[in-house]
Structures are given as C-alpha cells and as structure tokens.
Enzyme design. Structure first.
Site, PDB file in Angstrom:
ATOM      1  N   ASP A  21       0.825  -1.209   0.000  1.00 40.30           N
ATOM      2  CA  ASP A  21       0.000   0.000   0.000  1.00 40.30           C
ATOM      3  C   ASP A  21       0.863   1.265   0.000  1.00 40.30           C
ATOM      4  O   ASP A  21       1.966   1.264   0.534  1.00 40.30           O
ATOM      5  CB  ASP A  21      -0.922  -0.015   1.232  1.00 40.30           C
ATOM      6  N   GLY A  22       0.321   2.318  -0.590  1.00 39.52           N
ATOM      7  CA  GLY A  22       0.968   3.630  -0.509  1.00 39.52           C
ATOM      8  C   GLY A  22       1.542   4.143  -1.811  1.00 39.52           C
ATOM      9  O   GLY A  22       2.155   5.217  -1.839  1.00 39.52           O
ATOM     10  N   ASN A  23       1.345   3.422  -2.910  1.00 39.18           N
ATOM     11  CA  ASN A  23       1.901   3.872  -4.202  1.00 39.18           C
ATOM     12  C   ASN A  23       1.397   5.253  -4.598  1.00 39.18           C
ATOM     13  O   ASN A  23       2.160   6.121  -5.009  1.00 39.18           O
ATOM     14  CB  ASN A  23       1.505   2.904  -5.327  1.00 39.18           C
ATOM     15  N   ARG A  25      -0.118   7.676  -2.764  1.00 42.10           N
ATOM     16  CA  ARG A  25       0.279   8.779  -1.871  1.00 42.10           C
ATOM     17  C   ARG A  25       1.756   9.125  -2.047  1.00 42.10           C
ATOM     18  O   ARG A  25       2.145  10.294  -2.044  1.00 42.10           O
ATOM     19  CB  ARG A  25      -0.001   8.385  -0.404  1.00 42.10           C
ATOM     20  N   TRP A  26       2.569   8.111  -2.238  1.00 43.24           N
ATOM     21  CA  TRP A  26       4.012   8.323  -2.437  1.00 43.24           C
ATOM     22  C   TRP A  26       4.239   9.212  -3.654  1.00 43.24           C
ATOM     23  O   TRP A  26       5.046  10.142  -3.623  1.00 43.24           O
ATOM     24  CB  TRP A  26       4.676   6.955  -2.613  1.00 43.24           C
ATOM     25  N   HIS A  38       2.708   3.461  -9.008  1.00 40.25           N
ATOM     26  CA  HIS A  38       2.527   2.040  -9.324  1.00 40.25           C
ATOM     27  C   HIS A  38       3.749   1.497 -10.068  1.00 40.25           C
ATOM     28  O   HIS A  38       4.201   0.384  -9.793  1.00 40.25           O
ATOM     29  CB  HIS A  38       1.258   1.837 -10.150  1.00 40.25           C
ATOM     30  N   THR A  67     -10.576  -7.089  -5.226  1.00 39.20           N
ATOM     31  CA  THR A  67     -11.910  -7.012  -5.826  1.00 39.20           C
ATOM     32  C   THR A  67     -12.410  -5.567  -5.771  1.00 39.20           C
ATOM     33  O   THR A  67     -12.997  -5.052  -6.722  1.00 39.20           O
ATOM     34  CB  THR A  67     -12.888  -7.927  -5.050  1.00 39.20           C
ATOM     35  N   ASN A  69     -10.669  -2.888  -5.826  1.00 39.42           N
ATOM     36  CA  ASN A  69      -9.921  -1.974  -6.713  1.00 39.42           C
ATOM     37  C   ASN A  69     -10.616  -1.756  -8.059  1.00 39.42           C
ATOM     38  O   ASN A  69     -10.323  -0.783  -8.765  1.00 39.42           O
ATOM     39  CB  ASN A  69      -8.492  -2.478  -6.960  1.00 39.42           C
ATOM     40  N   ARG A 189       2.116  -5.040   6.000  1.00 38.86           N
ATOM     41  CA  ARG A 189       1.373  -4.000   5.282  1.00 38.86           C
ATOM     42  C   ARG A 189       2.181  -2.714   5.307  1.00 38.86           C
ATOM     43  O   ARG A 189       2.525  -2.213   6.384  1.00 38.86           O
ATOM     44  CB  ARG A 189      -0.006  -3.751   5.895  1.00 38.86           C
ATOM     45  N   GLU A 208       1.633 -13.491  12.110  1.00 36.84           N
ATOM     46  CA  GLU A 208       2.144 -12.301  12.795  1.00 36.84           C
ATOM     47  C   GLU A 208       1.948 -11.110  11.859  1.00 36.84           C
ATOM     48  O   GLU A 208       2.262 -11.188  10.668  1.00 36.84           O
ATOM     49  CB  GLU A 208       3.636 -12.462  13.116  1.00 36.84           C
TER      50      GLU A 208
HETATM   51  C1  FPP Z   1      -1.759   0.144  -3.430  1.00 35.64           C
HETATM   52  O1  FPP Z   1      -1.363   1.482  -3.519  1.00 35.64           O
HETATM   53  C2  FPP Z   1      -1.335  -0.603  -4.558  1.00 35.64           C
HETATM   54  C3  FPP Z   1      -2.129  -1.168  -5.512  1.00 35.64           C
HETATM   55  C4  FPP Z   1      -3.596  -1.082  -5.514  1.00 35.64           C
HETATM   56  C5  FPP Z   1      -1.575  -1.886  -6.629  1.00 35.64           C
HETATM   57  C6  FPP Z   1      -0.289  -2.589  -6.340  1.00 35.64           C
HETATM   58  C7  FPP Z   1       0.405  -2.697  -7.592  1.00 35.64           C
HETATM   59  C8  FPP Z   1       1.738  -2.674  -7.753  1.00 35.64           C
HETATM   60  C9  FPP Z   1       2.731  -2.623  -6.669  1.00 35.64           C
HETATM   61  C10 FPP Z   1       2.299  -2.681  -9.103  1.00 35.64           C
HETATM   62  C11 FPP Z   1       1.657  -3.599 -10.047  1.00 35.64           C
HETATM   63  C12 FPP Z   1       1.851  -5.004  -9.686  1.00 35.64           C
HETATM   64  C13 FPP Z   1       2.239  -5.934 -10.538  1.00 35.64           C
HETATM   65  C14 FPP Z   1       2.310  -7.325 -10.062  1.00 35.64           C
HETATM   66  C15 FPP Z   1       2.649  -5.619 -11.901  1.00 35.64           C
HETATM   67  P1  FPP Z   1      -2.496   2.566  -3.552  1.00 35.64           P
HETATM   68  O2  FPP Z   1      -2.727   2.931  -4.971  1.00 35.64           O
HETATM   69  O3  FPP Z   1      -3.687   2.082  -2.823  1.00 35.64           O
HETATM   70  O4  FPP Z   1      -1.799   3.732  -2.790  1.00 35.64           O
HETATM   71  P2  FPP Z   1      -2.532   4.823  -1.891  1.00 35.64           P
HETATM   72  O5  FPP Z   1      -3.097   4.110  -0.707  1.00 35.64           O
HETATM   73  O6  FPP Z   1      -1.412   5.731  -1.524  1.00 35.64           O
HETATM   74  O7  FPP Z   1      -3.564   5.484  -2.759  1.00 35.64           O
END
Ligand code: FPP
Length: 246
Positions: A21-23, A25-26, A38, A67, A69, A189, A208
């Site tokens: 999680d966090g892509n 926001r990062w 991402h 699901t 997403n 997480r 854990e």
């Molecule tokens: C959560 O960050 C991440 C996801 C919903 C997707 C995860 C996907 C990847 C790491 C890359 C793609 C994976 C593959 C296997 C190619 P978020 O978007 O919920 O971040 P946020 O909480 O900051 O909005």
C-alpha cells in the site's frame, strides 16, 4: 550490522504475505501522477522477490489488485492492468534466472483476456522453478474466496461425494485458492494503515502482523529483512503459555 545478517535462517517464515500500500500517496507527495507510484511499486516488488530468494523464503504472496480496486477510476484500473501485462512479460527471463515460479490467485476470469492469456503463459514458462513461489493476488478478496470454498463443498455434499461431517478445517482449506501453500506466518502492510482489507483472512488466523509507515515504493529488500528480524523476535504461542513452548 545490516538486517540481513541478523536473520536466523533456521527460523525463516516459509510464507510471507504483503499488502503493497501507498503507491498513490508516495507519488502525490512528490507532485507526480499516481501511475508513477505504481510503476515504482514494481521496482520494489522485484527487489523484495530477490530478497526472498537471497534468504530462502519459499512463498511470497502479494496483494496486487483487490476485488474492491475495480471501483477505482477506469483510467487507473486500465493502467494497473497494462502494468501487470507489461511486467509479467518483461520479468519471465528474470523469474527463470532466479528460479522463481509465478502463480496467481483470485477471480482470474474477471481480468481482461490479454491479462489472463499472458498470466497463463508466464505461469507455464516458470512452472518448474523451485526456489520461491511468487503469487499475485488479482481481483482477489478473502470473503469472495471463502464463499467460493463454501459453494464447492456444498456442491460436493449435494452430489453425494462427501458428508456434512467431512467439512472441517482441513477440507475447507483444501478449497481455498492457497491450498497448495502453507499459511503465511508473516503479513506485512506498508503505507501506514492498520487493517487487513479483505486479504487472506482465513490463512492469517495465526499470522504475525507487521505494519510499517514506509510507502510501498520505498520498501526494498532491506525493509523485508527488517520485518523478518522483527518477526523472529516474537514468541508464537498458538494459544499456549510460554513455559509450554520448549
Ligand atoms: C496500493 O497502492 C497498490 C495497488 C492497488 C496496486 C499494487 C500494484 C503494484 C505494486 C504494481 C503492479 C503489480 C504488478 C504485479 C505488476 P495505492 O494505490 O492504494 O496507494 P494509496 O493508498 O497511496 O492510494
């Protein structure tokens, strides 16, 4: 001393599950588009998979698309699907080089056809690899999986293939998408939230939990090693008392 050197390889978790999680926001924190987050998340995933093979973790299961997403803006859903397709195709060579088998769980049939085909191809191409199994949870939710398992067992009872009394923890587990893997001993997480978000609810009954503020694109193999060291400091009692453990 780095975290890797502090790991006791005789007590490794066999299976680690991660909520990446966090892509978004990062990326936003840097004034960039969520898509950049991402894409950077894929770099982290590659590093963490390498970390697993470095120390000998046998199973890594990552929440790549839930699901829920599907409810994101269509542009982001499409982007994640395209990223999935390009990543799995680009990584087959590295997966084979590192002896990593690719696997997928979830409602795979609900993915775009190109995803389904390319996933199947990548899984076939890596099927013989034995060092680590990387499982992508795609269009996955734990409640969906548990309902599916209940339906399959009910159908078997209806067809006279099993008795109601044959439904137990073992036969139930055998109908889950993770049936061929041990339960994760450690769930990580990233991204600062303290929740499970419909992920592997049955399987983490005794897992854990490790939460970190680090956003997924900043989480690298050294962070994985830190989580493993933290896990190894914990006493897993499974309902017993300390004195009974040795
Ligand atoms: C959560 O960050 C991440 C996801 C919903 C997707 C995860 C996907 C990847 C790491 C890359 C793609 C994976 C593959 C296997 C190619 P978020 O978007 O919920 O971040 P946020 O909480 O900051 O909005």
């Amino acid at each position: 001393m780095g975290f890797k050197e502090q790991i006791d390889i005789s007590r490794l978790p066999e299976h680690i599950a991660i909520i990446m999680d966090g892509n978004g926001r990062w990326a936003k924190n840097q004034g960039k588009f969520r898509s950049f987050g991402h894409e950077s998340g894929v770099v982290s995933l590659k590093d963490v998979v390498e970390g697993c093979t470095d120390v000998g973790v046998k199973y890594l299961t990552v929440y790549a698309f839930s699901t829920e997403n599907w409810n994101r803006p269509i542009e982001e859903v499409n982007l994640l699907m395209e990223l999935l397709i390009s990543t799995i195709n680009a990584e087959i060579v590295t997966l084979n080089k590192n002896n990593v088998r690719l696997n997928a769980i979830g409602d795979i049939a609900s993915l775009p056809q190109k995803c389904i085909d390319d996933l199947k191809n990548a899984m076939d191409e890596t099927a013989k690899n034995t060092s680590c199994t990387l499982t992508l949870a795609l269009s996955y939710s734990s409640k969906w999986e548990i309902v599916q398992a209940a339906k399959k067992l009910a159908a078997q009872v209806k067809e006279g293939k099993m008795e109601i009394d044959d439904i137990n923890e073992s036969s139930f587990s055998s109908q889950l998408t993770t049936h061929s893997m041990p339960d994760p001993e450690l769930l990580i997480r990233t991204g600062g939230e303290h929740r499970i978000s419909n992920y592997l609810l049955w399987q983490i009954a005794y897992g854990e939990l490790y939460f970190t503020e680090t956003m997924w694109p900043d989480f690298m193999k050294e962070d994985l090693f830190e989580a493993i060291v933290d896990y190894q400091k914990r006493e897993r009692r499974f309902g017993k008392i300390s004195e009974q453990l040795n």
